[in-house]
Design an enzyme around this catalytic site. Structure first.
Site, PDB file in Angstrom:
ATOM      1  N   ASP A  38     -40.764  21.334 -53.073  1.00 31.21           N
ATOM      2  CA  ASP A  38     -40.363  19.920 -53.026  1.00 31.21           C
ATOM      3  C   ASP A  38     -39.462  19.434 -54.163  1.00 31.21           C
ATOM      4  O   ASP A  38     -39.698  19.760 -55.327  1.00 31.21           O
ATOM      5  CB  ASP A  38     -41.590  19.007 -53.118  1.00 31.21           C
ATOM      6  CG  ASP A  38     -42.734  19.427 -52.241  1.00 31.21           C
ATOM      7  OD1 ASP A  38     -42.584  20.372 -51.465  1.00 31.21           O
ATOM      8  OD2 ASP A  38     -43.794  18.797 -52.354  1.00 31.21           O
ATOM      9  N   TRP A  62     -44.728  31.030 -53.582  1.00 30.62           N
ATOM     10  CA  TRP A  62     -45.435  29.891 -54.174  1.00 30.62           C
ATOM     11  C   TRP A  62     -46.557  30.420 -55.057  1.00 30.62           C
ATOM     12  O   TRP A  62     -47.264  31.353 -54.703  1.00 30.62           O
ATOM     13  CB  TRP A  62     -46.005  29.015 -53.058  1.00 30.62           C
ATOM     14  CG  TRP A  62     -46.570  27.716 -53.563  1.00 30.62           C
ATOM     15  CD1 TRP A  62     -45.897  26.540 -53.688  1.00 30.62           C
ATOM     16  CD2 TRP A  62     -47.913  27.469 -54.007  1.00 30.62           C
ATOM     17  NE1 TRP A  62     -46.742  25.582 -54.198  1.00 30.62           N
ATOM     18  CE2 TRP A  62     -47.980  26.115 -54.400  1.00 30.62           C
ATOM     19  CE3 TRP A  62     -49.066  28.251 -54.130  1.00 30.62           C
ATOM     20  CZ2 TRP A  62     -49.141  25.526 -54.890  1.00 30.62           C
ATOM     21  CZ3 TRP A  62     -50.229  27.671 -54.627  1.00 30.62           C
ATOM     22  CH2 TRP A  62     -50.258  26.324 -54.990  1.00 30.62           C
ATOM     23  N   ARG A 165     -52.427  13.327 -53.339  1.00 28.13           N
ATOM     24  CA  ARG A 165     -51.314  13.850 -54.142  1.00 28.13           C
ATOM     25  C   ARG A 165     -49.958  13.185 -53.879  1.00 28.13           C
ATOM     26  O   ARG A 165     -49.798  12.404 -52.979  1.00 28.13           O
ATOM     27  CB  ARG A 165     -51.190  15.354 -53.913  1.00 28.13           C
ATOM     28  CG  ARG A 165     -51.017  15.781 -52.472  1.00 28.13           C
ATOM     29  CD  ARG A 165     -50.959  17.315 -52.393  1.00 28.13           C
ATOM     30  NE  ARG A 165     -50.886  17.783 -51.023  1.00 28.13           N
ATOM     31  CZ  ARG A 165     -51.966  18.077 -50.287  1.00 28.13           C
ATOM     32  NH1 ARG A 165     -53.185  17.953 -50.771  1.00 28.13           N
ATOM     33  NH2 ARG A 165     -51.813  18.490 -49.034  1.00 28.13           N
ATOM     34  N   ASP A 166     -49.008  13.607 -54.715  1.00 26.40           N
ATOM     35  CA  ASP A 166     -47.580  13.324 -54.577  1.00 26.40           C
ATOM     36  C   ASP A 166     -47.237  11.855 -54.845  1.00 26.40           C
ATOM     37  O   ASP A 166     -46.637  11.170 -53.996  1.00 26.40           O
ATOM     38  CB  ASP A 166     -47.069  13.762 -53.185  1.00 26.40           C
ATOM     39  CG  ASP A 166     -47.495  15.168 -52.829  1.00 26.40           C
ATOM     40  OD1 ASP A 166     -47.741  15.961 -53.751  1.00 26.40           O
ATOM     41  OD2 ASP A 166     -47.606  15.487 -51.625  1.00 26.40           O
ATOM     42  N   GLU A 220     -48.301  14.069 -46.746  1.00 26.09           N
ATOM     43  CA  GLU A 220     -47.846  14.448 -48.079  1.00 26.09           C
ATOM     44  C   GLU A 220     -46.586  13.657 -48.452  1.00 26.09           C
ATOM     45  O   GLU A 220     -45.919  13.079 -47.597  1.00 26.09           O
ATOM     46  CB  GLU A 220     -47.526  15.950 -48.111  1.00 26.09           C
ATOM     47  CG  GLU A 220     -48.730  16.835 -47.774  1.00 26.09           C
ATOM     48  CD  GLU A 220     -48.459  18.312 -47.998  1.00 26.09           C
ATOM     49  OE1 GLU A 220     -49.271  18.962 -48.664  1.00 26.09           O
ATOM     50  OE2 GLU A 220     -47.438  18.834 -47.506  1.00 26.09           O
ATOM     51  N   TRP A 303     -42.590  25.345 -44.601  1.00 23.65           N
ATOM     52  CA  TRP A 303     -43.783  26.143 -44.884  1.00 23.65           C
ATOM     53  C   TRP A 303     -44.110  27.062 -43.727  1.00 23.65           C
ATOM     54  O   TRP A 303     -44.616  28.165 -43.911  1.00 23.65           O
ATOM     55  CB  TRP A 303     -44.985  25.225 -45.129  1.00 23.65           C
ATOM     56  CG  TRP A 303     -44.938  24.487 -46.415  1.00 23.65           C
ATOM     57  CD1 TRP A 303     -44.840  23.127 -46.574  1.00 23.65           C
ATOM     58  CD2 TRP A 303     -45.000  25.018 -47.746  1.00 23.65           C
ATOM     59  NE1 TRP A 303     -44.835  22.798 -47.906  1.00 23.65           N
ATOM     60  CE2 TRP A 303     -44.938  23.944 -48.652  1.00 23.65           C
ATOM     61  CE3 TRP A 303     -45.097  26.309 -48.254  1.00 23.65           C
ATOM     62  CZ2 TRP A 303     -44.972  24.116 -50.032  1.00 23.65           C
ATOM     63  CZ3 TRP A 303     -45.133  26.482 -49.637  1.00 23.65           C
ATOM     64  CH2 TRP A 303     -45.074  25.392 -50.500  1.00 23.65           C
TER      65      TRP A 303
HETATM   66  C1  FRU Z   1     -45.558  19.634 -50.080  1.00 23.28           C
HETATM   67  C2  FRU Z   1     -46.649  20.028 -51.039  1.00 23.28           C
HETATM   68  C3  FRU Z   1     -47.154  18.825 -51.803  1.00 23.28           C
HETATM   69  C4  FRU Z   1     -47.698  19.419 -53.050  1.00 23.28           C
HETATM   70  C5  FRU Z   1     -46.732  20.541 -53.316  1.00 23.28           C
HETATM   71  C6  FRU Z   1     -47.357  21.739 -53.969  1.00 23.28           C
HETATM   72  O1  FRU Z   1     -44.658  20.628 -49.774  1.00 23.28           O
HETATM   73  O2  FRU Z   1     -47.702  20.685 -50.354  1.00 23.28           O
HETATM   74  O3  FRU Z   1     -48.085  18.051 -51.095  1.00 23.28           O
HETATM   75  O4  FRU Z   1     -47.723  18.497 -54.108  1.00 23.28           O
HETATM   76  O5  FRU Z   1     -46.193  20.904 -52.067  1.00 23.28           O
HETATM   77  O6  FRU Z   1     -46.387  22.641 -54.375  1.00 23.28           O
END
Ligand code: FRU
Length: 489
Positions: A38, A62, A165-166, A220, A303
């Site tokens: 992201d 990742w 999150r985020d 997200e 993803w």
């Molecule tokens: C979205 C995500 C977010 C998270 C990040 C982790 O692609 O899953 O929700 O913060 O990637 O890398």
């Protein structure tokens, strides 16, 4: 500086010089080395644009998330800066997840999700996601002592403690606000709003919108901003299910459009629109420029469908930054106007009739900006082959009668069984379908009818496959303009 951050900075500095520029996209951002997902902290600071990103320098998969960092004066040419954050505190030991940034009284304030992993007394693993702040000068950042400043315990009863999150932050009339993604008691997404008068003291304001299991599961990467006379809540829902040609399955992105009553923190959703219909687009984020434009950038990957060759020492790209506008009730996107500065070698044709496969002199290229108007009322389908060497190619097919536009990368050089095609309903307006196509070494972005719809996809065809051809079943007429995009590295 922590050992972890120092290690990342040293590693990327040594690695980045070894990757040749011509093995990267020509005009899309890619990470210095390792893995990127992201966009984070996309914002302006001291009259420059900053882009942070989810980053693992040491491998192309990742892993433990850091924040990488770059800056630009025009959204096209980026300068790498040292990694900004590493997972070096107890409250973010599992990763420094996505977040945002603002300029605040001379400082750059970052807000991110700290993910903490603990082994409990009973031996079970616990994961907690909370929001944390770091303050800096555009290069080095200090995490706040009060971190985490927003914990999942502040959410309504029943909300998940693991999926929270985020954060996307903004400042308005002296007060800080932030939206964050969360999972409600029904297991599906909701967006929580918080506010603060001081960066360490946040209060829960309310839930702006919920999926109620109708629009994917976890939501997200939210963003919340005004656009013309509407308010947009932008989300990246997971586990989405397609509806006809809308909203493909899996990780998706949507504009929730409506109105916002600031007094009661109420968002009234009126409709939902796909952000991008391509095969590789996720987790977009916006910023507002000093001249008032709302500019969005997204992760040009997915993803569900990861697509990059194992041999590549970096594996992440961002879309071209795009200006958003509202037209006829739809959010429209167009590449930032700064890209036009890099247009060279214009070649243009008007009213070309294509029936059998046709190549037009000068219409070719692998780093190109192509404008097309597709006309005629008697052809069935029109096919545009791009990035082609005859054997390998990517294809855009317009079925005029069905008004369906398809992007097909089945023959674009990838050897694994990844998804190859996607189709959208695309109307010709007064008999004309207009397309703007950005072709880079690894990607194709198609802006349909002035950006009313966009399709973003990756390709891995060898770079010398640069032909473009057109064919119609029946007589299709074309206006074509091609520019090379030339960015000095
Ligand atoms: C979205 C995500 C977010 C998270 C990040 C982790 O692609 O899953 O929700 O913060 O990637 O890398």
């Amino acid at each position: 500086m922590s050992e972890l951050l120092e290690k990342a900075r040293k590693y990327e500095k040594e690695a980045v010089g070894k990757i040749l520029d011509h093995k990267r996209p020509a005009f899309h951002f890619s990470n210095p080395v390792g893995w990127m997902n992201d966009p984070n902290g996309f914002s302006e600071y001291k009259e420059e644009y900053h882009l942070f990103f989810q980053y693992y320098p040491y491998a192309t998969q990742w892993n433990s998330m850091h924040w990488g960092h770059a800056k630009s004066r025009d959204f096209i040419q980026w300068e790498y800066l040292p990694a900004a954050l590493a997972p070096d505190c107890a409250y973010d030991n599992f990763g420094v997840f996505s977040g945002s940034a603002i300029e605040d009284e001379d400082k750059q304030v970052l807000i991110y999700t700290g993910v903490e992993e603990k082994i409990l007394e009973n031996g079970e693993k616990s994961i907690r996601q909370n929001q944390c702040i770091a303050i800096g000068d555009g290069i080095d950042y200090q995490k706040l002592e009060q971190n985490p400043v927003v914990s999942a315990d502040m959410l309504p009863e029943g909300s998940s403690r693991e999926d929270f999150r985020d954060p996307k932050m903004w400042k308005e009339d002296g007060r800080y606000y932030m939206v964050a993604g969360s999972r409600s008691g029904d297991g599906s997404g909701q967006i929580a709003l918080f506010y603060a008068d001081a960066l360490g003291e946040w209060k829960f304001a309310g839930i702006l919108d919920r999926s109620e299991n109708k629009c994917g599961k976890m939501w997200e990467c939210p963003d919340f901003y005004p656009l013309a006379d509407k308010q947009i809540l932008m989300i990246s829902p997971q586990e989405m299910e397609a509806e006809g040609l809308e909203f493909h399955n899996g990780n998706n992105t949507a504009f929730l459009m409506g109105s916002y009553e600031k007094e009661g923190f109420r968002f009234n959703r009126e409709k939902i629109q796909s952000v991008d219909y391509g095969l590789d687009f996720y987790a977009p984020q916006t910023m507002q420029t000093a001249d008032g434009r709302r500019v969005m950038i997204g992760w040009m990957q997915s993803w569900d469908n990861p697509m990059y060759p194992d041999s590549q020492p970096w594996s992440g790209m961002m879309t071209i930054p795009r200006e958003l506008s509202l037209k006829n009730g739809r959010v429209c996107q167009r590449p930032v106007r700064e890209l036009e500065v890099y247009r060279k070698n214009v070649v243009s044709y008007q009213d070309v009739c294509v029936e059998k496969e046709t190549w037009l002199e000068g219409i070719e290229g692998r780093c190109a900006d192509l404008e097309l108007r597709l006309k005629g009322d008697s052809y069935g389908k029109c096919r545009i082959k791009l990035a082609s060497d005859g054997r390998l190619y990517s294809e855009i097919v317009y079925d005029r009668e069905e008004q369906v536009l398809t992007f097909d990368r089945t023959h674009s050089g990838y050897k694994k069984d990844i998804i190859g095609t996607r189709s959208i309903k695309a109307e010709s307006i007064n008999g004309v379908l207009s397309l703007r196509i950005l072709i880079d070494r690894y990607s194709v972005e198609i802006f349909v009818n002035d950006g009313q719809q966009v399709m973003t996809s990756l390709i891995y065809t060898p770079f010398d496959a640069a032909q473009i051809s057109f064919a119609g079943s029946g007589k299709a007429y074309l206006d074509v303009t091609k520019y090379d995009i030339m960015v000095a590295m």
